[in-house]
Design a protein around this motif. Structure first.
Motif, PDB file in Angstrom:
ATOM      1  N   ILE A 249       0.849  -1.193   0.000  1.00  0.00           N
ATOM      2  CA  ILE A 249       0.000   0.000   0.000  1.00  0.00           C
ATOM      3  C   ILE A 249       0.883   1.241   0.000  1.00  0.00           C
ATOM      4  CG2 ILE A 249      -1.880  -1.187   1.182  1.00  0.00           C
ATOM      5  CD1 ILE A 249      -1.021   0.152   3.763  1.00  0.00           C
ATOM      6  N   ALA A 250       0.264   2.415  -0.097  1.00  0.00           N
ATOM      7  CA  ALA A 250       1.024   3.665  -0.120  1.00  0.00           C
ATOM      8  C   ALA A 250       1.848   3.808   1.153  1.00  0.00           C
ATOM      9  CB  ALA A 250       0.074   4.852  -0.270  1.00  0.00           C
ATOM     10  N   ASN A 251       3.075   4.357   0.995  1.00  0.00           N
ATOM     11  CA  ASN A 251       3.908   4.602   2.164  1.00  0.00           C
ATOM     12  C   ASN A 251       3.606   5.986   2.737  1.00  0.00           C
ATOM     13  OD1 ASN A 251       5.159   6.359   0.407  1.00  0.00           O
ATOM     14  ND2 ASN A 251       6.944   5.062   0.078  1.00  0.00           N
ATOM     15  N   ARG A 252       4.368   6.382   3.736  1.00  0.00           N
ATOM     16  CA  ARG A 252       4.090   7.642   4.430  1.00  0.00           C
ATOM     17  C   ARG A 252       4.183   8.835   3.480  1.00  0.00           C
ATOM     18  NH1 ARG A 252       4.529   9.189   9.846  1.00  0.00           N
ATOM     19  NH2 ARG A 252       4.798  11.430  10.155  1.00  0.00           N
ATOM     20  N   ARG A 253       5.257   8.895   2.687  1.00  0.00           N
ATOM     21  CA  ARG A 253       5.455  10.035   1.800  1.00  0.00           C
ATOM     22  C   ARG A 253       4.334  10.116   0.760  1.00  0.00           C
ATOM     23  NH1 ARG A 253       7.005  11.426  -3.008  1.00  0.00           N
ATOM     24  NH2 ARG A 253       7.042   9.249  -3.645  1.00  0.00           N
ATOM     25  N   TYR A 254       4.032   8.993   0.134  1.00  0.00           N
ATOM     26  CA  TYR A 254       3.000   8.991  -0.897  1.00  0.00           C
ATOM     27  C   TYR A 254       1.613   9.204  -0.284  1.00  0.00           C
ATOM     28  CZ  TYR A 254       0.571   7.550  -5.158  1.00  0.00           C
ATOM     29  OH  TYR A 254      -0.223   7.507  -6.276  1.00  0.00           O
ATOM     30  N   GLY A 255       1.417   8.676   0.908  1.00  0.00           N
ATOM     31  CA  GLY A 255       0.147   8.892   1.588  1.00  0.00           C
ATOM     32  C   GLY A 255      -0.100  10.362   1.855  1.00  0.00           C
ATOM     33  N   LEU A 256       0.978  11.068   2.280  1.00  0.00           N
ATOM     34  CA  LEU A 256       0.843  12.509   2.511  1.00  0.00           C
ATOM     35  C   LEU A 256       0.536  13.231   1.202  1.00  0.00           C
ATOM     36  CD1 LEU A 256       1.048  14.898   4.439  1.00  0.00           C
ATOM     37  CD2 LEU A 256       3.514  14.962   4.009  1.00  0.00           C
ATOM     38  N   GLN A 257       1.159  12.794   0.107  1.00  0.00           N
ATOM     39  CA  GLN A 257       0.894  13.401  -1.201  1.00  0.00           C
ATOM     40  C   GLN A 257      -0.551  13.154  -1.630  1.00  0.00           C
ATOM     41  OE1 GLN A 257       3.682  12.356  -4.365  1.00  0.00           O
ATOM     42  NE2 GLN A 257       2.068  12.559  -5.884  1.00  0.00           N
ATOM     43  N   LEU A 258      -1.036  11.922  -1.442  1.00  0.00           N
ATOM     44  CA  LEU A 258      -2.422  11.605  -1.787  1.00  0.00           C
ATOM     45  C   LEU A 258      -3.393  12.438  -0.959  1.00  0.00           C
ATOM     46  CD1 LEU A 258      -2.272   7.707  -2.121  1.00  0.00           C
ATOM     47  CD2 LEU A 258      -2.466   9.371  -3.965  1.00  0.00           C
ATOM     48  N   LEU A 259      -3.049  12.649   0.309  1.00  0.00           N
ATOM     49  CA  LEU A 259      -3.910  13.454   1.171  1.00  0.00           C
ATOM     50  C   LEU A 259      -3.949  14.904   0.692  1.00  0.00           C
ATOM     51  CD1 LEU A 259      -5.674  13.768   3.649  1.00  0.00           C
ATOM     52  CD2 LEU A 259      -3.604  13.995   5.044  1.00  0.00           C
ATOM     53  N   GLU A 260      -2.795  15.449   0.337  1.00  0.00           N
ATOM     54  CA  GLU A 260      -2.757  16.822  -0.174  1.00  0.00           C
ATOM     55  C   GLU A 260      -3.529  16.938  -1.489  1.00  0.00           C
ATOM     56  OE1 GLU A 260       1.414  17.461  -0.349  1.00  0.00           O
ATOM     57  OE2 GLU A 260       1.577  18.178   1.715  1.00  0.00           O
ATOM     58  N   ASP A 261      -3.409  15.908  -2.346  1.00  0.00           N
ATOM     59  CA  ASP A 261      -4.180  15.905  -3.596  1.00  0.00           C
ATOM     60  C   ASP A 261      -5.679  15.849  -3.309  1.00  0.00           C
ATOM     61  OD1 ASP A 261      -1.800  15.940  -4.958  1.00  0.00           O
ATOM     62  OD2 ASP A 261      -1.783  13.792  -5.383  1.00  0.00           O
ATOM     63  N   LEU A 274     -10.309  11.474   7.859  1.00  0.00           N
ATOM     64  CA  LEU A 274      -8.988  10.846   7.925  1.00  0.00           C
ATOM     65  C   LEU A 274      -8.939  10.026   9.211  1.00  0.00           C
ATOM     66  CD1 LEU A 274      -5.554  12.122   7.015  1.00  0.00           C
ATOM     67  CD2 LEU A 274      -5.857  11.250   9.315  1.00  0.00           C
ATOM     68  N   MET A 275      -8.606   8.762   9.066  1.00  0.00           N
ATOM     69  CA  MET A 275      -8.564   7.854  10.217  1.00  0.00           C
ATOM     70  C   MET A 275      -7.132   7.382  10.441  1.00  0.00           C
ATOM     71  SD  MET A 275     -12.002   5.664   9.298  1.00  0.00           S
ATOM     72  CE  MET A 275     -12.202   4.993  10.951  1.00  0.00           C
ATOM     73  N   PHE A 276      -6.679   7.491  11.667  1.00  0.00           N
ATOM     74  CA  PHE A 276      -5.339   7.052  12.050  1.00  0.00           C
ATOM     75  C   PHE A 276      -5.494   5.781  12.876  1.00  0.00           C
ATOM     76  CE2 PHE A 276      -1.085   7.198  13.654  1.00  0.00           C
ATOM     77  CZ  PHE A 276      -0.380   7.942  12.720  1.00  0.00           C
ATOM     78  N   VAL A 277      -4.955   4.669  12.365  1.00  0.00           N
ATOM     79  CA  VAL A 277      -5.125   3.359  12.994  1.00  0.00           C
ATOM     80  C   VAL A 277      -3.788   2.886  13.559  1.00  0.00           C
ATOM     81  CG1 VAL A 277      -5.832   0.964  12.645  1.00  0.00           C
ATOM     82  CG2 VAL A 277      -6.975   2.801  11.382  1.00  0.00           C
ATOM     83  N   ASP A 278      -3.798   2.516  14.840  1.00  0.00           N
ATOM     84  CA  ASP A 278      -2.594   1.975  15.486  1.00  0.00           C
ATOM     85  C   ASP A 278      -2.964   0.644  16.127  1.00  0.00           C
ATOM     86  OD1 ASP A 278       0.292   2.768  16.583  1.00  0.00           O
ATOM     87  OD2 ASP A 278      -0.812   1.777  18.194  1.00  0.00           O
ATOM     88  N   LEU A 279      -2.159  -0.383  15.859  1.00  0.00           N
ATOM     89  CA  LEU A 279      -2.453  -1.715  16.377  1.00  0.00           C
ATOM     90  C   LEU A 279      -2.134  -1.797  17.858  1.00  0.00           C
ATOM     91  CD1 LEU A 279      -1.101  -3.935  13.457  1.00  0.00           C
ATOM     92  CD2 LEU A 279      -3.395  -3.006  13.787  1.00  0.00           C
ATOM     93  N   ASP A 280      -3.030  -2.437  18.623  1.00  0.00           N
ATOM     94  CA  ASP A 280      -2.822  -2.659  20.057  1.00  0.00           C
ATOM     95  C   ASP A 280      -2.208  -4.038  20.254  1.00  0.00           C
ATOM     96  OD1 ASP A 280      -4.186  -0.248  20.435  1.00  0.00           O
ATOM     97  OD2 ASP A 280      -6.125  -1.283  20.523  1.00  0.00           O
ATOM     98  N   GLY A 281      -1.116  -4.081  20.994  1.00  0.00           N
ATOM     99  CA  GLY A 281      -0.501  -5.367  21.306  1.00  0.00           C
ATOM    100  C   GLY A 281       0.407  -5.903  20.227  1.00  0.00           C
ATOM    101  N   ALA A 317      -2.702   4.076   3.612  1.00  0.00           N
ATOM    102  CA  ALA A 317      -1.244   4.238   3.618  1.00  0.00           C
ATOM    103  C   ALA A 317      -0.695   3.741   4.937  1.00  0.00           C
ATOM    104  CB  ALA A 317      -0.868   5.705   3.397  1.00  0.00           C
ATOM    105  N   ARG A 318       0.513   3.182   4.854  1.00  0.00           N
ATOM    106  CA  ARG A 318       1.207   2.764   6.084  1.00  0.00           C
ATOM    107  C   ARG A 318       2.135   3.893   6.512  1.00  0.00           C
ATOM    108  NH1 ARG A 318       5.676  -2.064   6.786  1.00  0.00           N
ATOM    109  NH2 ARG A 318       5.809  -1.994   9.071  1.00  0.00           N
ATOM    110  N   ILE A 319       1.862   4.437   7.698  1.00  0.00           N
ATOM    111  CA  ILE A 319       2.601   5.604   8.179  1.00  0.00           C
ATOM    112  C   ILE A 319       3.862   5.210   8.919  1.00  0.00           C
ATOM    113  CG2 ILE A 319       2.463   7.675   9.607  1.00  0.00           C
ATOM    114  CD1 ILE A 319       0.781   7.717   7.078  1.00  0.00           C
ATOM    115  N   GLY A 320       3.778   4.151   9.704  1.00  0.00           N
ATOM    116  CA  GLY A 320       4.936   3.707  10.482  1.00  0.00           C
ATOM    117  C   GLY A 320       4.895   2.212  10.662  1.00  0.00           C
ATOM    118  N   GLY A 321       5.550   1.722  11.717  1.00  0.00           N
ATOM    119  CA  GLY A 321       5.627   0.293  11.956  1.00  0.00           C
ATOM    120  C   GLY A 321       4.268  -0.392  11.949  1.00  0.00           C
ATOM    121  N   ASP A 322       3.406  -0.041  12.909  1.00  0.00           N
ATOM    122  CA  ASP A 322       2.067  -0.631  12.966  1.00  0.00           C
ATOM    123  C   ASP A 322       1.001   0.455  12.921  1.00  0.00           C
ATOM    124  OD1 ASP A 322       2.639   0.448  15.431  1.00  0.00           O
ATOM    125  OD2 ASP A 322       1.735  -1.165  16.593  1.00  0.00           O
TER     126      ASP A 322
END
Length: 674
Positions: A249-261, A274-281, A317-322
């Motif tokens: 899927i889109a990475n952080r840089r491309y995700g930010l570009q898609l969001l700006e677009d 815009l939803m920010f999802v972080d995995l628990d555990g 887009a995947r922003i970071g590790g999880d």
């Protein structure tokens, strides 16, 4: 000189190769003709002149004997006739005969010096002299007339050769060069590269033009192949630069570009979430299993979320590790249902490497343009809402609000204030008694730190400890608590009160290279008898996250100092039994989390779990401390299960040092009275 000529030709639009070749042919033909005509005219002039002189010389020879005899015989009329006839000969301007007796016979006009002079004699006696002047103009006219026709022939021949050459050049060279030039002008880095140059002539001709065309066509093919490979490579690089290698899927840089677009596309009149999802555990799974398992879970998670995102005109887009970011064109009740569906989907079990693993996620939501009108602010606000969801108990979603931002600002200020909290004596140590389950006597305590901020008052321990772990200040705070605890144990020991004390350590404390030296120094200044100091850790602290610590060796060195380990919050991790097994020789106590004690009177499952923990600890020669005891009924039930120690509000809440000492003194006094 050539440059000047070329500039002149360019002004008259005669700078093309064809024009220059034609001009060169014409000029060269003209020069050659002029040269040849000049040489021919010169040669012809001398040739004609010589011929005329030769003819005149012969005529003179023919009449010289007769003229000499007429002079000797004084035949004046004959002399005059012959001299007059000679002067009328073509190309002779004048003829003069002078006898020895002085008579002159001149016919014609003398100009300059005579061309011929001949002595006349008869019977070996000189009788006179004859002089001949040539008509040079007549000779020149003759030469000019004869050369003129030759010049016409040469000029006509040169012009004919030039015209034929021009036609041949145009047919054999110029038209093909023009074809090549037109193709080269249309040379573009697109599909036109597929069209080759073809010359309109017999295919068997193999000359320089054919070599040029072949080379150019080969160049076009090679260029097309190169561009095709380059485009594929650039496409691959662009994909790699814009997409996450693991999930696709889109990475952080491309995700930010898609969001700006997306923001530019919808403008201020549009709305999206815009939803920010972080995995628990996820970290616990990644730590307790190899990273390939964690990678596979991330791939599954991204696929599960992606199936929800696509139908709603958004992107993932995947922003970071999880951490994942997704955008959907939803709001209100539909958005809430969407978030609930993601929470449920993420909770579904993960079958990886023959294991069934479970995790959840926390979601933060920010709306455009209500919560923010720029990409970075929108992400920051959704991230803030996600942290609120985590702090509220995880596995839920929160929508951003202004109050959240205020909380974030408060935490930011608290992080800054932590740097000087110890220096300003804002952090103090509290002690919560640990008592014997059977009779309620105080046998030890857990050292807890409290922060009293001058502006915000008492800051919740779970809040500022988490902040301290983020900033790294937790090491200094934990060492302060440790030192105060050892001091108090040393003082109580001097008063004959054999209490033990536990101090909480986080994973960062174990990673400090001087931890053993620091403990040794403190215990040297404030020596303790027996194993009175215990370091209380969670299972996460026993994981070597940095890879720089040998846990077994560290625990062995602590044991030499008389320091034991107590496992806190037992049963809430993923692999408690494995750590108890690996480090059992260093563990003195197991603390049962308040989660299992809270409902132990009503929930038989809690009774079974606590009983199992107590039996396991007893078999491993460890004692058990039950946390969160608030009622006598809980105390009695735990006593019946064989639990040795307890901790909770039933006996006392955490107390300042002075109040704790007073509580211990009262108990000591009661014991003496009894």
């Amino acid at each position: 000189m050539y440059a000047a000529i070329y500039r002149l030709l360019k002004q008259f639009s005669l700078h093309s190769l064809k024009a220059r070749v034609v001009l060169a042919l014409i000029v060269s033909s003209l020069c050659a003709t002029l040269l040849i005509v000049s040489l021919f005219s010169t040669l012809q002039f001398y040739k004609v002149s010589d011929q005329i002189k030769t003819d005149i010389q012969k005529n003179i020879e023919l009449i010289s004997d007769s003229l000499s005899e007429a002079l000797w015989s004084f035949k004046e009329e004959t002399v005059q006739y012959m001299a007059s006839g000679l002067s009328q000969t073509q190309y002779i301007a004048a003829a003069e005969v002078i006898s020895e007796t002085g008579e002159h016979y001149l016919y014609g006009l003398k100009i300059g010096e005579p061309e011929f002079t001949k002595t006349l004699s008869h019977q070996n006696e000189k009788v006179g002299t004859i002089f001949i002047w040539l008509d040079q103009q007549a000779i020149n006219r003759y030469v000019k007339d004869s050369v003129f026709y030759v010049i016409l022939v040469y000029v006509f021949s040169a012009a004919l050769v030039a015209i034929i050459s021009i036609r041949l050049i145009g047919y054999m060279l110029s038209r093909h060069l023009s074809n090549i030039v037109n193709h080269m002008r249309s040379f573009k880095l697109d599909d036109s590269l597929k069209h080759e140059i073809e010359l309109d002539r017999a295919p068997y001709i193999d000359d320089e033009l054919n070599q040029i065309v072949t080379s150019f066509n080969r160049l076009r093919h090679d260029t097309q192949d190169y561009l095709s490979a380059k485009q594929q490579y650039e496409k691959h690089l662009t994909y790699q630069a814009n997409h996450d290698d693991l999930t696709g899927i889109a990475n952080r840089r491309y995700g930010l570009q898609l969001l700006e677009d997306k923001i530019r596309q919808v403008g201020f009149n549009g709305r999206f979430a815009l939803m920010f999802v972080d995995l628990d555990g996820f970290k616990d799974i990644n730590d307790t299993h190899h990273h390939l398992v964690g990678d596979e879970i991330l791939r599954i998670v991204s696929a599960r979320i992606q199936q929800f995102v696509k139908p709603h005109g958004g992107f993932l887009a995947r922003i970071g590790g999880d951490e994942f970011m997704l955008v959907v064109d939803l709001q209100g009740a539909e958005l809430n249902v969407f978030a609930e569906n993601i929470l449920k989907k993420i909770k579904e079990p993960y079958g990886v490497a023959s294991d069934k693993l479970n995790l959840s996620c926390s979601i933060g939501i920010a709306m455009y343009p209500d919560d923010a009108d720029t990409a970075t602010n929108l992400i920051a606000n959704a991230d803030t809402a996600m942290f609120q969801a985590k702090n509220a108990g995880k596995s839920q979603y929160k929508t951003f609000s202004a109050e959240m931002f205020e909380d974030l600002m408060v935490k930011s200020r608290l992080k800054t204030a932590l740097k000087t909290a110890l220096e300003n004596d804002e952090i103090t140590v509290y002690f919560q008694p640990i008592f014997a389950i059977d009779d309620g006597s105080i046998v030890g305590f857990e050292a807890l730190c409290r922060w009293f901020h001058p502006e915000y008052g008492a800051v919740r321990p779970d809040v500022f400890i988490a902040l301290a772990e983020e900033t790294g200040d937790v090491v200094e705070i934990d060492r302060y608590v440790l030192t105060e605890t050892v001091k108090k144990l040393h003082k109580l020991q001097g008063k004959g009160l054999p209490l033990f004390g536990t101090v909480n350590f986080c994973p960062l404390d174990f990673e400090q290279p001087d931890i053993v030296d620091y403990l040794d120094n403190v215990l040297t200044r404030y020596p303790l008898t027996e194993n009175r100091l215990e370091i209380e850790v969670t299972e996460r602290s026993m994981i070597n996250e940095s890879g720089n610590v040998n846990i077994n060796r560290l625990l062995a060195e602590l044991e030499k100092l008389g320091v034991k380990i107590a496992i806190d919050d037992f049963g809430t991790g993923y692999s408690a039994l494995s750590y108890v097994k690996n480090y059992r020789s260093f563990i003195s106590k197991i603390k049962v989390d308040r989660l299992f004690v809270r409902d132990i009177e009503q929930d038989t499952a809690d009774v079974a779990l606590v009983s199992s923990i107590i039996n396991m600890a007893t078999g491993l020669n460890m004692t058990v401390v039950a946390e969160g005891i608030e009622t006598v009924q809980q105390q009695d039930l735990l006593a019946s299960l064989g639990c040795q120690y307890g901790q909770g509000y039933l006996i006392s809440k955490p107390l300042p040092i002075e109040e704790f000492c007073q509580l211990v003194a009262k108990q000591s006094a009661r014991d003496k009275v009894s």
